[in-house]
Design an enzyme around this catalytic site. Structure first.
Site, PDB file in Angstrom:
ATOM      1  CB  CYS A 132    -125.365  51.883  30.998  1.00 30.64           C
ATOM      2  SG  CYS A 132    -127.076  51.822  30.546  1.00 30.64           S
ATOM      3  CG  ASP A 133    -118.767  53.691  31.625  1.00 34.66           C
ATOM      4  OD1 ASP A 133    -118.708  54.181  32.780  1.00 34.66           O
ATOM      5  OD2 ASP A 133    -117.799  53.185  31.044  1.00 34.66           O
TER       6      ASP A 133
END
Ligand SMILES: *Cc1c(COP(=O)(O)O)cnc(C)c1O
Length: 397
Positions: A347-348
């Site tokens: 999710c980065d």
């Protein structure tokens, strides 16, 4: 000292593999799922043979940190390699394989197989290492005091700070005694009742400026001479470290060319009975591993096809961060190519492998691959976001 770094220049052209190899990779991905990290042991043996062919008098101590898979240690051990370790867990990976070898009886047997080449060692590690009568590196007086107190049975190698100019990953800002203080440190070690057996250096990883090695050898030779004349002490081991360059692209000069230089300088500067060690990491494993991943998502962002795959920079592509390397993402599918983005699964937004891959139109479920991805990749993979490191598969074992 120069601290600029380059990338490895691992480009899409250099990543070409033939049709049979591509089919093989797809088959392995079908059998094992993805992401799958494939280690080709025959390629590792080939790299080892090449190194020994051009540097026959140099004993190889494979730098385990480049790829610490135990099966690689086993393959290299069978070839006659020794090992450079930098932590107690790395030491134990190697020790598990060597503890039953017949040369165990020899007083200095472990030195023949392992050098503990991290100049900074926790006290707990020194206490544990001491029983093995290890060979350890140091580069400062505080470390010397720790070794005397907690691993008095160790033999010592002084790590020198040498030029890193033009290497992809520099190490001199963190490690190495200044050559000007080297003889004083060696004298201090003998005063502490310890024995300095050798000198070591590391010219920086993926070193394409061969003058770094020449300068480092000259610095070492003058220190060794001064040890004899000023202290009356003979240094018998010279460890020329790692840095041996991988041919990530055709411009990288060959190991043969470097070896010609090294052999000539070593013969000129050192007595014939000097034991020469090297610690190649990248050179033995980089081109021996491949990765296959799967497209798990597709979107158009900034007008660009953007693919999300199930491996990324927190995982096998971590070398893009820590190793300043790049790994082109290639498709098995044919077709007209477009500039595309490729992202990892976490999710980065940092988990971006590339914003400029040239890829055909891919669908969810399609496979992609990268080659020359064996060094400082899987070894620095994390479990971030709950995604585990890629599954490892061995071929040609
Ligand atoms: C990392 C390292 C190596 C291996 O370096 P390569 O450039 O991969 O050959 C060797 N010796 C030491 C002390 C290291 O830290």
């Amino acid at each position: 000292m120069d601290t600029t770094v380059k990338t490895c220049g691992n480009d899409a052209k250099a990543s070409h593999i033939d049709r049979g190899s591509r089919q093989n990779l797809q088959q392995l991905a079908r059998e094992n799922g993805t992401p799958v990290f494939i280690i080709d042991h025959e390629k590792i043996r080939e790299n080892y043979r090449e190194f020994k062919k051009f540097l026959p008098k140099v004993q190889v101590y494979f730098a385990v940190k480049a790829n610490s898979n135990p099966e690689i240690v086993k393959t290299l051990l069978d070839m006659g390699s020794s090992f450079d370790v930098a932590s107690m867990p790395e030491f134990m990976i190697v020790y598990e394989f060597i503890k039953d070898l017949p040369d165990k009886e020899r007083q200095d047997w472990i030195w023949d197989r392992i050098i503990y080449a991290n100049t900074i060692k926790p006290i707990e590690t020194l206490e544990e290492l001491n029983q093995y009568k290890p060979l350890v590196t140091f580069d400062n007086i505080e470390e010397l005091r720790k070794i005397r107190a907690h691993a008095p049975q160790a033999g010592l190698v002084l790590r020198l700070r040498v030029p890193n100019t033009g290497s992809m990953v520099e190490l001199s800002s963190k490690f190495g005694a200044d050559p000007g203080e080297a003889v004083d440190l060696i004298a201090a070690a003998f005063d502490h009742g310890l024995v300095v057996e050798g000198l070591s250096f590391h010219v920086g990883s993926q070193c394409t400026n061969f003058e770094n090695y020449v300068e480092a050898l000259q610095i070492s030779a003058s220190i060794i001479e001064e040890c004899e004349s000023r202290l009356g002490k003979k240094i018998r081991i010279l460890d020329i470290g790692g840095g041996f360059p991988v041919k990530y692209n055709p411009e990288v000069r060959s190991i043969e060319e470097l070896a010609v230089k090294l052999n000539a300088e070593i013969a000129r500067l050192f007595p014939a009975d000097m034991e020469i060690l090297a610690e190649p990491g990248r050179f033995l494993v980089a081109n021996a591993c491949m990765l296959v991943a799967k497209v798990i998502g597709k979107a158009y962002r900034n007008g660009k096809p953007s693919y999300y795959i199930n491996d990324g920079v927190y995982h096998t592509y971590s070398g893009q961060v820590f190793d300043h390397c790049t790994y082109p993402v290639l498709a098995f599918k044919e077709g007209p190519k477009q500039i595309s983005a490729v992202f990892g699964p976490t999710c980065d937004a940092f988990d971006t492998i590339t914003l400029s891959a040239e890829l055909p139109d891919l669908e969810i479920g399609d496979l992609v691959y990268s080659v020359n991805i064996g060094a400082y990749s899987h070894a620095s993979s994390t479990h971030f976001n709950g995604f585990p490191p890629a599954k490892v598969v061995h071929i040609n074992k």
